[in-house]
Structures are given as structure tokens and as C-alpha cells.
Scaffold this motif. Structure first.
Motif, PDB file in Angstrom:
ATOM      1  N   ASN A  59      25.239   1.581 -30.375  1.00  0.00           N
ATOM      2  CA  ASN A  59      24.191   0.935 -29.560  1.00  0.00           C
ATOM      3  C   ASN A  59      22.870   1.688 -29.768  1.00  0.00           C
ATOM      4  O   ASN A  59      22.845   2.715 -30.463  1.00  0.00           O
ATOM      5  N   GLY A  60      21.813   1.197 -29.142  1.00  0.00           N
ATOM      6  CA  GLY A  60      20.494   1.805 -29.333  1.00  0.00           C
ATOM      7  C   GLY A  60      20.376   3.173 -28.681  1.00  0.00           C
ATOM      8  O   GLY A  60      19.662   4.051 -29.188  1.00  0.00           O
ATOM      9  N   SER A  61      21.054   3.361 -27.564  1.00  0.00           N
ATOM     10  CA  SER A  61      21.000   4.664 -26.881  1.00  0.00           C
ATOM     11  C   SER A  61      21.625   5.738 -27.767  1.00  0.00           C
ATOM     12  O   SER A  61      21.083   6.842 -27.920  1.00  0.00           O
ATOM     13  N   LEU A  64      19.469   6.761 -30.753  1.00  0.00           N
ATOM     14  CA  LEU A  64      18.490   7.796 -30.410  1.00  0.00           C
ATOM     15  C   LEU A  64      19.137   9.176 -30.362  1.00  0.00           C
ATOM     16  O   LEU A  64      18.590  10.154 -30.868  1.00  0.00           O
ATOM     17  N   THR A  85       9.019   3.746 -20.255  1.00  0.00           N
ATOM     18  CA  THR A  85       9.937   3.272 -21.289  1.00  0.00           C
ATOM     19  C   THR A  85      11.275   2.999 -20.636  1.00  0.00           C
ATOM     20  O   THR A  85      11.465   3.271 -19.445  1.00  0.00           O
ATOM     21  N   PHE A  86      12.223   2.489 -21.429  1.00  0.00           N
ATOM     22  CA  PHE A  86      13.590   2.354 -20.935  1.00  0.00           C
ATOM     23  C   PHE A  86      14.222   3.747 -20.868  1.00  0.00           C
ATOM     24  O   PHE A  86      13.918   4.615 -21.693  1.00  0.00           O
ATOM     25  N   ALA A  88      16.866   5.128 -21.835  1.00  0.00           N
ATOM     26  CA  ALA A  88      17.590   5.711 -22.977  1.00  0.00           C
ATOM     27  C   ALA A  88      16.718   6.642 -23.805  1.00  0.00           C
ATOM     28  O   ALA A  88      17.232   7.608 -24.399  1.00  0.00           O
ATOM     29  N   VAL A 131       7.801   5.150 -28.853  1.00  0.00           N
ATOM     30  CA  VAL A 131       8.500   3.908 -28.485  1.00  0.00           C
ATOM     31  C   VAL A 131       7.588   2.730 -28.809  1.00  0.00           C
ATOM     32  O   VAL A 131       6.404   2.743 -28.476  1.00  0.00           O
ATOM     33  N   ASP A 157      11.444   4.824 -31.603  1.00  0.00           N
ATOM     34  CA  ASP A 157      12.357   4.046 -30.767  1.00  0.00           C
ATOM     35  C   ASP A 157      11.904   2.591 -30.909  1.00  0.00           C
ATOM     36  O   ASP A 157      11.013   2.121 -30.199  1.00  0.00           O
ATOM     37  N   ALA A 159      13.872  -0.007 -30.542  1.00  0.00           N
ATOM     38  CA  ALA A 159      14.917  -0.840 -29.935  1.00  0.00           C
ATOM     39  C   ALA A 159      14.407  -2.252 -29.642  1.00  0.00           C
ATOM     40  O   ALA A 159      15.132  -3.234 -29.798  1.00  0.00           O
ATOM     41  N   GLN A 160      13.140  -2.333 -29.216  1.00  0.00           N
ATOM     42  CA  GLN A 160      12.593  -3.641 -28.834  1.00  0.00           C
ATOM     43  C   GLN A 160      11.741  -4.259 -29.939  1.00  0.00           C
ATOM     44  O   GLN A 160      11.086  -5.268 -29.712  1.00  0.00           O
ATOM     45  N   SER A 181      18.193  -1.297 -31.358  1.00  0.00           N
ATOM     46  CA  SER A 181      19.264  -1.757 -30.479  1.00  0.00           C
ATOM     47  C   SER A 181      19.560  -3.220 -30.788  1.00  0.00           C
ATOM     48  O   SER A 181      18.650  -4.007 -31.057  1.00  0.00           O
ATOM     49  N   LYS A 186      17.640  -8.250 -27.289  1.00  0.00           N
ATOM     50  CA  LYS A 186      16.716  -7.726 -28.294  1.00  0.00           C
ATOM     51  C   LYS A 186      16.375  -8.775 -29.364  1.00  0.00           C
ATOM     52  O   LYS A 186      16.962  -9.849 -29.391  1.00  0.00           O
ATOM     53  N   TYR A 339       9.062  -1.697 -16.307  1.00  0.00           N
ATOM     54  CA  TYR A 339      10.150  -1.066 -15.599  1.00  0.00           C
ATOM     55  C   TYR A 339       9.609  -0.689 -14.232  1.00  0.00           C
ATOM     56  O   TYR A 339       8.449  -0.265 -14.116  1.00  0.00           O
TER      57      TYR A 339
HETATM   58  C1  LIG Z   1      13.026   1.199 -25.592  1.00  0.00           C
HETATM   59  C2  LIG Z   1      14.524   1.196 -25.620  1.00  0.00           C
HETATM   60  N1  LIG Z   1      15.161   2.256 -26.126  1.00  0.00           N
HETATM   61  C3  LIG Z   1      16.495   2.312 -26.184  1.00  0.00           C
HETATM   62  C4  LIG Z   1      17.271   1.282 -25.713  1.00  0.00           C
HETATM   63  C5  LIG Z   1      18.752   1.438 -25.706  1.00  0.00           C
HETATM   64  O1  LIG Z   1      19.448   0.460 -26.423  1.00  0.00           O
HETATM   65  P1  LIG Z   1      20.923   0.041 -26.003  1.00  0.00           P
HETATM   66  O2  LIG Z   1      20.853  -0.781 -24.775  1.00  0.00           O
HETATM   67  O3  LIG Z   1      21.423  -0.739 -27.196  1.00  0.00           O
HETATM   68  O4  LIG Z   1      21.711   1.268 -25.814  1.00  0.00           O
HETATM   69  C6  LIG Z   1      16.659   0.149 -25.181  1.00  0.00           C
HETATM   70  C7  LIG Z   1      17.462  -0.956 -24.644  1.00  0.00           C
HETATM   71  O5  LIG Z   1      17.108  -1.613 -23.702  1.00  0.00           O
HETATM   72  C8  LIG Z   1      15.246   0.106 -25.128  1.00  0.00           C
HETATM   73  O6  LIG Z   1      14.606  -0.943 -24.611  1.00  0.00           O
END
Ligand SMILES: Cc1ncc(COP(=O)(O)O)c(C=O)c1O
Length: 376
Positions: A59-61, A64, A85-86, A88, A131, A157, A159-160, A181, A186, A339
Motif C-alpha cells: 500500500n502507499g503507507s 513511504l 497531509t494524510f 501516512a 507531498v 509522496d 500517493a494522490q 498508493s 486514488k 483534512y
Molecule cells: C498523501 C498520502 N500519502 C500516503 C497515503 C497512504 O496510502 P495508502 O492508503 O495506500 O496506505 C495516502 C492515502 O490516502 C495519501 O493520501
């Protein structure tokens, strides 16, 4: 009329039969983890992004986490990242025992402020995470320049922001490593979880590949401490189908964004938040009259470089965003808040409250994501 933020059943309908075939192929292969579908997907997405190494991960987390681990982030190391940011982004730093050092957001695109990145580099800085928020690239040149002076790796990052560009360069190709991600919301969504790490550096790619399987290149012989961060065959097979339609999906979303901007200008007298990009330092902040709708601003991205993963407006003044959200909800229009709380205000990072992040805090009270992935 109901307007959802996202209707994945409708989005998948045009290529449902292809997805079912992909599912059957994997089912009949009996191979479910890190097999030919993952390999083919890594090749195809690497070509699409234009990067020599693409490693599919859980996954995206975790992407990273793996990128940070690959550049050697460990206990006590500082990693500069945005506070807006998110979770993660900063969470990955803390999972390795590192210390997230937050920077504020720019008033134009809400990405991290490049001037603050340069100002916060210290002898303890081990990496910078830029990001690309809401589908638009951060202003990479000044960030890369500041990092280069001290030989600090920059992790994107993205992810988006799969498919987003900064001055013609694809997200995930500008820094030392890129992280993506495939969460269903996404730009390219799996039917479950998935992620990707990209890099031009063959050694780093090899390291990420090892870390993905408990630090072992040869099974049961562990060179480093990694984990189980594998991508599943089924997800890779689905993603391969959806990748074929990604260009047209991004184009459609871009058209929707343009039409929505026009609509909001006409109906809500919405205005742009700034006249020009302020990623490299804030000018005079003008306060708009409460209830003003501020449009998303494509500051340094040229035509088609923003991928509109989210269409985020700002409604100025206390409580105004929440009032609008309630009104839209009463009309059946779903919205989302990305957020509601910046990272420096999260309980788990409460020790980082000392700095001030006025823009990020204003964004957490005033931003609202509107549905865009619908035929307008
Ligand atoms: C900016 C950002 N980084 C990291 C992630 C993490 O990705 P994942 O949900 O696939 O773990 C997200 C997911 O929402 C994100 O928006």
C-alpha cells in the motif's frame, strides 16, 4: 438527486468484463502473491510513469516506510514534511523512530512551502518528503535545490498524484524515490490495497525489493530487517486493466475540473485564492470576506499537469465550510474534508506543537472536497 464523491461500480462498468477475465486468470493460475501479474504491472506502470524501476508493494503507507528505510532513516533522524497531509506521510517517519519536522502549506496550491523546507534543514535532516497534494505536484525545483546542497534524499509522496507533472516531469521521477498508493479513491485504484515505489537508482530499487520480503533476496537468507510488504497478483491484474484507461480518466477529470471552476465562478462568485504562485514564500496574506469560496489554484502546473485527485475549495470564515457542507448534504451532494486536523495538532505528534502553521490550520477549518468523478 444524489451526487456521491465516488461511484466505483459506475466507474468500473465500462470494463467490468475485462476485470472479471483478469480475476479468472489469476484464480486459474493458482499463483496469488508476487507472480507474473505483479512483474508485468511493474513493467507497464514503470513505462507509463517513465522510470526504470517500479516496485509493487502492499500500500502507499508501506511504500513511504520502505522508501525512508531504503535511504537509511532510523531512530532520531529528522525528516522534513508538510503538516497538512494524510497521516501516512508523517506516520511512516515515526514508524521508523524518526522525527517528522513539519512545514506549513502554501496559500496557492496547499502544497508544502519550499522556503520553509530550506529553512528547516538541520544536521539531523535525513530526508525530505514532498507531498503532491490533491493531485498537483509540489514546487519541486527549490526543494530539490535545497536538498542537493546537503546531499539529502527527497522522497515524493505521490500517493494522490499518479500522472501529475511539474514542468513536464512526472510525479515519482523527480526525487530520489517516489511513492504511490492504489487505494480505491486514488487516480489508479485497486480493488483493495496496493502501492508502488519508483526510483532511477538500481541499488535503491534492489534494496526496496529486498525489504518488501523481510530483507531477503534469497528466500530464508536475510540481509536486513524488512517485512511483508508484497503486492497481490489479483490487485496487479486489476491494476493492469485499469491502467489502460488511466489517460482517458485523467483527461475527463481535467475537463470536469474546468467546468466546475466555471460553474463556481458563475454561481457562487468563487475566486482564485492568490494571483500567482507563492510556494517559494508567502506574500501579504489578504483576508477575504467570510463565506468567500476560493477555487483550487493550479499554480506551477501547466495545462493538464494537475490530475485532480480531489477538487478542493476553501470557504473562508469560522463555521462557513461546515455550513456549506450541511447545505450540500441536504441536497444529496456528498463532500469530504481533507483534512480536518493538521499533523502538528494530532495527539500522537503533540510534542511538535511549538512551531506555528497558520496556513495549515486555516486549511483544516476551511477546505472542502467536492465530487468531481461524475459526468457533469
Ligand atoms: C498523501 C498520502 N500519502 C500516503 C497515503 C497512504 O496510502 P495508502 O492508503 O495506500 O496506505 C495516502 C492515502 O490516502 C495519501 O493520501
Amino acid at each position: 438527486m444524489k451526487v456521491p464523491m465516488l461511484d466505483l461500480v459506475a466507474e468500473h462498468a465500462p470494463y467490468r468484463a475485462e476485470l472479471v477475465t483478469a480475476f479468472e486468470k489469476v484464480l486459474d493460475s493458482g499463483r496469488f502473491v508476487l507472480g507474473p501479474e505483479v512483474e508485468a504491472f511493474e513493467q507497464e506502470i514503470g513505462e507509463w510513469i517513465g522510470v526504470p524501476h517500479a516496485v509493487g508493494v502492499s500500500n502507499g503507507s508501506d511504500a513511504l516506510l520502505l522508501a525512508l528505510q531504503a535511504v537509511g532513516v532510523g531512530p532520531g533522524d529528522e525528516v522534513i514534511c508538510p503538516t497538512f497531509t494524510f497521516f501516512a506521510t508523517a506516520g511512516a517517519v515515526a514508524r521508523l523512530g524518526g522525527v517528522p519536522v513539519f512545514v506549513d502549506s502554501a496559500e496557492c496550491c496547499y502544497n508544502l512551502r519550499a522556503d520553509q523546507v530550506a529553512a528547516k534543514i538541520s544536521p539531523k535532516t535525513k530526508a525530505i518528503i514532498a507531498v503532491h497534494l490533491f493531485g498537483q505536484c509540489a514546487d519541486m525545483d527549490p526543494i530539490l535545490a535545497a536538498a542537493k546542497k546537503r546531499n539529502i534524499p527527497v522522497i515524493e509522496d505521490a500517493a494522490q498524484a499518479l500522472g501529475a507533472k511539474d514542468k513536464g516531469r512526472m510525479a515519482g521521477t523527480m526525487g530520489t524515490l517516489g511513492c504511490f498508493s492504489f487505494f480505491p479513491t486514488k487516480n489508479l485504484g485497486a480493488m483493495g490495497e496496493g502501492g508502488l515505489v519508483t526510483t532511477k537508482d538500481a541499488d535503491l530499487a534492489e534494496k526496496v525489493r529486498k525489504l518488501r520480503v523481510h530483507g531477503a533476496k534469497v528466500k530464508y537468507f536475510h540481509e536486513m530487517i524488512g517485512g511483508n510488504f508484497r503486492l497481490h497478483e489479483l490487485q496487479a491484474a486489476f491494476l493492469r486493466v485499469k491502467l489502460k484507461y488511466l489517460d482517458s480518466a485523467l483527461k475527463r477529470r481535467n475537463q470536469n475540473a474546468k467546468r466546475l471552476i466555471q460553474l463556481l465562478q458563475d454561481k457562487w462568485s468563487a475566486i482564485m485564492p492568490v494571483e500567482s504562485c507563492v510556494c517559494q514564500g508567502q506574500g501579504e496574506v489578504e483576508s477575504e470576506k467570510p463565506g468567500t469560496c476560493l477555487l483550487p489554484f493550479s499554480c506551477h502546473s501547466g495545462a493538464g499537469e494537475h490530475t485532480w485527485n480531489q477538487f478542493v475549495i476553501r470557504v473562508t470564515g469560522e463555521g462557513q465550510r461546515d455550513d456549506l457542507r450541511e447545505k450540500l448534504s441536504a441536497k444529496g451532494v456528498q463532500t469530504e474534508i481533507y483534512y480536518p486536523r493538521a499533523m502538528h495538532e494530532q495527539d500522537c505528534f503533540s510534542g511538535k506543537k511549538s512551531d506555528s502553521f497558520p496556513m495549515a490550520e486555516a486549511l483544516s477549518w476551511e477546505t472542502l472536497a467536492l465530487p468531481l468523478r461524475i459526468p457533469l
